[in-house]
Design a protein around this motif. Structure first.
Motif, PDB file in Angstrom:
ATOM      1  N   VAL A 154       0.870  -1.177   0.000  1.00 33.94           N
ATOM      2  CA  VAL A 154       0.000   0.000   0.000  1.00 33.94           C
ATOM      3  C   VAL A 154       0.903   1.222   0.000  1.00 33.94           C
ATOM      4  O   VAL A 154       1.258   1.766   1.041  1.00 33.94           O
ATOM      5  N   ALA A 175      -4.167   4.044   4.449  1.00 32.16           N
ATOM      6  CA  ALA A 175      -5.138   2.981   4.238  1.00 32.16           C
ATOM      7  C   ALA A 175      -6.444   3.533   3.675  1.00 32.16           C
ATOM      8  O   ALA A 175      -7.063   2.918   2.793  1.00 32.16           O
ATOM      9  N   GLU A 176      -6.859   4.703   4.176  1.00 36.03           N
ATOM     10  CA  GLU A 176      -8.105   5.301   3.673  1.00 36.03           C
ATOM     11  C   GLU A 176      -7.968   5.717   2.218  1.00 36.03           C
ATOM     12  O   GLU A 176      -8.880   5.508   1.413  1.00 36.03           O
ATOM     13  N   PHE A 182      -8.028   2.571   0.171  1.00 35.22           N
ATOM     14  CA  PHE A 182      -9.377   2.005   0.157  1.00 35.22           C
ATOM     15  C   PHE A 182     -10.263   2.753  -0.830  1.00 35.22           C
ATOM     16  O   PHE A 182     -11.034   2.142  -1.587  1.00 35.22           O
ATOM     17  N   CYS A 238     -12.026   1.239  -4.442  1.00 33.80           N
ATOM     18  CA  CYS A 238     -13.481   1.079  -4.425  1.00 33.80           C
ATOM     19  C   CYS A 238     -14.122   1.792  -5.604  1.00 33.80           C
ATOM     20  O   CYS A 238     -13.715   2.890  -5.973  1.00 33.80           O
ATOM     21  N   PHE A 245     -11.893   2.473  11.125  1.00 37.87           N
ATOM     22  CA  PHE A 245     -10.507   2.143  11.449  1.00 37.87           C
ATOM     23  C   PHE A 245     -10.229   2.336  12.942  1.00 37.87           C
ATOM     24  O   PHE A 245      -9.635   1.469  13.598  1.00 37.87           O
ATOM     25  N   HIS A 266      -0.479  -2.780  -6.572  1.00 40.08           N
ATOM     26  CA  HIS A 266      -1.903  -2.952  -6.888  1.00 40.08           C
ATOM     27  C   HIS A 266      -2.104  -3.137  -8.387  1.00 40.08           C
ATOM     28  O   HIS A 266      -2.987  -3.892  -8.805  1.00 40.08           O
ATOM     29  N   THR A 306      -6.773  -6.771  -2.046  1.00 38.57           N
ATOM     30  CA  THR A 306      -7.070  -5.557  -1.285  1.00 38.57           C
ATOM     31  C   THR A 306      -7.581  -5.896   0.113  1.00 38.57           C
ATOM     32  O   THR A 306      -7.207  -5.254   1.100  1.00 38.57           O
ATOM     33  N   TRP A 348      -4.658  -6.934   2.247  1.00 36.23           N
ATOM     34  CA  TRP A 348      -3.785  -5.800   2.588  1.00 36.23           C
ATOM     35  C   TRP A 348      -4.445  -4.886   3.611  1.00 36.23           C
ATOM     36  O   TRP A 348      -3.778  -4.356   4.505  1.00 36.23           O
ATOM     37  N   MET A 349      -5.761  -4.697   3.499  1.00 33.66           N
ATOM     38  CA  MET A 349      -6.456  -3.850   4.466  1.00 33.66           C
ATOM     39  C   MET A 349      -6.469  -4.499   5.852  1.00 33.66           C
ATOM     40  O   MET A 349      -6.387  -3.810   6.878  1.00 33.66           O
ATOM     41  N   GLU A 381      -3.185  -3.709   7.267  1.00 34.19           N
ATOM     42  CA  GLU A 381      -3.141  -2.306   7.684  1.00 34.19           C
ATOM     43  C   GLU A 381      -3.848  -2.103   9.020  1.00 34.19           C
ATOM     44  O   GLU A 381      -3.378  -1.343   9.872  1.00 34.19           O
ATOM     45  N   LEU A 382      -4.971  -2.784   9.211  1.00 33.61           N
ATOM     46  CA  LEU A 382      -5.690  -2.660  10.475  1.00 33.61           C
ATOM     47  C   LEU A 382      -4.868  -3.249  11.623  1.00 33.61           C
ATOM     48  O   LEU A 382      -4.886  -2.712  12.739  1.00 33.61           O
TER      49      LEU A 382
END
Length: 349
Positions: free
Chosen positions: A26, A99-100, A103, A107, A120, A242, A261, A264-265, A268-269
């Protein structure tokens, strides 16, 4: 989270590995794509060696004195804890921003900024309530999922790799050094290894150097794959990895980027939650006992307050600030802990 709870050095190294690996996937939107592999690979080796050298004294003294810097109610301990909490909270805010942005990029119909940040921070708060031991177990699972995602992406792009895409350039030491300096970051996540486990037994192995070597190999593999598939276009991508996930295909399966994705998210969390745990651990050393039960709320509050500040500063400025602040805190921790250990030994002697 119980401050007395301990996690092993190996678990913290897995957490460190996942936190820094996901940064390679990311990527920040403020920087360009990956540099040519011919410069990126030796630059990565130089940066890994430089980071290892900077950690020699903190890791060596961690077995016999550095932990004293985090113990007690001395003014130096409180100041060290305060600035560590501030740096880790800023790193968590930067991770949430990155991350935002990613994301929203992935999307088709992005959600409002405030809603994403709320989700988050809620996840980080839940992790704090569950405790550090639960988090490191989740990190182990998330690491397996993340590595499986990367392996799947590599396998799906093998058919598109071409050796002639690896552009051959004249060997220039200056260019390699410039790439190394530009890409060098001393991540605040390194502080977690000392903050969450101040003392390490003499017989316990601390595979930090091995973790750094694995991170270097991971980056080399990504650089080689990106250059072999994309060629010169790799340098023009803001989200190189990506792009690879969208190009790859396995048999009848196509457009696996949504699965990548999601993996990866999750990573990130986990990274955001780990940084929040570090903030909470530092805040516990500052707050009076009657307020320590609210340390998780103070930690999440610091993350929320620093998000707009970090948005205003920009990623490049933050990376530079993180490197300077982390190096300074590691140096102060090492010197101060060594002084306190010497004073303690002299008093008892």
């Amino acid at each position: 989270m119980n401050e007395q709870a301990t996690v092993s050095a190996k678990q913290l190294c897995i957490l460190l590995f996942l936190s820094l690996c996901v940064d390679m996937a990311v990527r920040s939107f403020t920087s360009g794509g990956m540099p040519p592999a011919q410069r990126a690979i030796p630059a990565a080796i130089l940066n890994a060696a430089a980071t290892s050298l900077l950690l020699i004294f903190p890791l060596r003294l961690q077995r016999g004195g550095t932990g004293e810097a985090w113990r007690g109610d001395a003014l130096g301990t409180k100041l060290l804890s305060f600035f560590s909490a501030l740096v880790l909270a800023a790193a968590g805010a930067a991770a949430a921003i990155r991350a935002e942005e990613f994301f929203r990029y992935g999307c088709d119909e992005p959600m409002p900024h405030l809603l994403v940040y709320t989700v988050f921070l809620s996840a980080a708060f839940y992790a704090l309530r569950c405790g550090m031991e639960s988090l490191v177990r989740a990190v182990g699972i998330a690491t397996g999922i993340f590595l499986a995602s990367m392996l799947l992406m590599l396998l799906s792009n093998i058919g598109g790799m071409r050796l002639f895409n690896l552009a051959a350039e004249p060997f220039e030491v200056r260019g390699i050094l410039q790439t190394a300096v530009h890409g060098f970051v001393l991540p605040p996540e390194l502080l977690l290894f000392f903050l969450l486990r101040p003392y390490v037994d003499a017989a316990e192995k601390t595979p930090v150097y091995r973790t750094i070597a694995m991170l270097c190999l991971f980056y080399i593999a990504l650089s080689f794959c990106a250059q072999a598939v994309l060629g010169a276009w790799a340098e023009a991508q803001t989200q190189t990895v990506h792009t690879l996930s969208r190009l790859g295909s396995l048999s009848v399966f196509r457009r696996l980027d949504a699965l990548h994705t999601a993996a990866w998210m999750l990573a990130e969390l986990c990274k955001l939650s780990a940084l929040a745990c570090g903030v909470q651990s530092a805040v516990l050393r500052i707050l009076p006992k009657r307020l320590q039960k609210y340390a998780d709320r103070y930690a999440v509050g610091m993350l929320a307050l620093l998000i707009p500040v970090c948005i205003g500063l920009g990623q490049e400025t933050l990376y530079c600030a993180f490197t300077v602040a982390t190096a300074a805190l590691l140096a102060v921790m090492t010197i101060y802990g060594h002084i306190r250990e010497g004073s303690y030994a002299k008093k008892n002697g």
